[in-house]
Design an enzyme around this catalytic site. Structure first.
Site, short mmCIF file in Angstrom:
data_model
loop_
_atom_site.label_atom_id
_atom_site.label_comp_id
_atom_site.label_asym_id
_atom_site.label_seq_id
_atom_site.Cartn_x
_atom_site.Cartn_y
_atom_site.Cartn_z
N CYS A 1 58.86 77.80 170.35
CA CYS A 1 57.35 78.31 170.40
C CYS A 1 56.61 78.01 171.59
CB CYS A 1 56.68 78.21 169.01
SG CYS A 1 55.34 79.17 168.81
N LYS B 1 60.29 69.50 169.12
CA LYS B 1 59.14 70.11 170.22
C LYS B 1 58.56 69.28 170.97
CE LYS B 1 55.69 73.77 169.49
NZ LYS B 1 55.03 74.41 168.32
N GLU C 1 61.18 79.91 164.11
CA GLU C 1 60.27 78.73 163.79
C GLU C 1 59.98 78.88 162.38
OE1 GLU C 1 56.79 76.05 165.65
OE2 GLU C 1 56.68 78.05 165.90
#
Length: 327
Positions: free
Chosen positions: A202, A161, A89
């Site tokens: 993440c 995300k 990321e």
């Protein structure tokens, strides 16, 4: 057995790099005897496998500096025979001050991503680019986007995300990703040379239902988790969460990590990992602060063996089974 059309038989070598070693100096790791038996053969048996690399780096708020590091790591991955390299990321830009990411955010056909597409094409390797600042719906928000680029430089898929990091980290600072990031809504899986990929970013790691959908509804074989985990949460939960996602979904998990201090405000927990479907770590950098790559082979015979001998896909209850209890 269903396998990727890119597969070719290779010897099952699992390797890692040290911070100072070149990609050609990896040392072989041997799978456990139990995992070998479970896979149905010894570690040196020829299997359907393909090589992958996972990167670790400390990105800064300098696009050209980060691109130079990514280019060097791509060269190492190509030299090691990898067909895909996974970056963490914020690989292209790690902000040092509030508002910097919004200013540099671009659409996926902008010059930043075009540069990485050219790198993939010139190097003939697939790229997993996790956590790109994609231009959002307004000037205050961008999408935190995981982009898959093939070896011709073509964007094959992108995932925005879903779960945003709005957290008061114990002993650390308060994060509110939703204040500058627009959440995505779509689950994304895509075929690649290393199998069918399930895309996440993440903080998604803490929401197992996303990974279950990727495995059981989208047939993922490899789960990608590019991350910039905080030092505090990484020390407590990083490895155990990643191994859990691998075990419960019987998938490889590849987790590229930001490492160390990017600036005075941000320190990430560096521990880039490749984990097999049995939960064994098969690729890892020996130094959590190092910039470099780790190498492992995605063993399709092992995926098939684990799934056939522990047939949870057939035994699990469907998603609609878990209805709220009536009152």
């Amino acid at each position: 057995m269903s396998v990727s059309p890119w597969l070719s038989p290779k010897q099952n070598l699992v390797r890692f790099t040290t911070p100072t070693a070149s990609a050609r100096d990896h040392l072989p790791l041997i799978r456990s005897n139990f995992a070998n038996a479970f896979a149905g053969g010894p570690a040196d048996m020829a299997v359907n496998s393909v090589r992958v690399a996972v990167a670790q780096m400390t990105s800064i708020n300098g696009l050209s500096s980060n691109f130079a590091i990514c280019s060097r790591l791509v060269k190492e991955a190509v030299s090691a025979g990898a067909k895909l390299i996974c970056f963490p990321e914020d690989f292209s830009f790690m902000p040092a001050n509030d508002g910097e990411s919004q200013k540099i955010a671009e659409p996926l056909d902008g010059p930043i991503m075009n540069q990485y597409c050219s790198l993939a094409r010139e190097s003939s390797i697939w790229l997993s680019l996790g956590g790109f600042q994609e231009k959002g719906p307004d000037d205050q928000h961008f999408y935190n986007t995981h982009v898959i680029v093939d070896d011709t430089g073509t964007i094959r898929s992108s995932y925005r995300k879903i779960h945003l990091f709005d957290v008061d980290v114990p002993g650390g600072r308060v994060y509110k990703e939703s204040s500058y990031t627009k959440a995505g809504e779509d689950i994304v899986a895509v075929d690649s040379p290393i199998g069918r990929l399930g895309l996440t970013v993440c903080y998604d790691l803490r929401f197992p239902e996303l990974y279950q959908h990727l495995r059981f509804q989208h047939n993922a074989q490899v789960l990608l988790v590019p991350s910039a985990f905080t030092k505090e949460t990484g020390e407590a939960h990083w490895e155990i969460l990643l191994r859990s996602r691998a075990i419960e979904n019987q998938c490889y998990v590849i987790a590229a990590a930001q490492a160390g201090k990017a600036n005075e405000k941000r320190e990430s927990y560096g521990d880039s990992l490749i984990i097999d479907p049995w939960g064994k770590i098969v690729g890892r950098l020996s130094d959590r602060l190092a910039t470099g790559i780790a190498i492992a082979d995605i063993d399709f015979d092992l995926i098939e063996a684990v799934r056939s001998r522990l047939p949870i896909a057939q035994q699990r209850k469907p998603f609609d089974f878990w209805k709220p209890a009536s009152t």
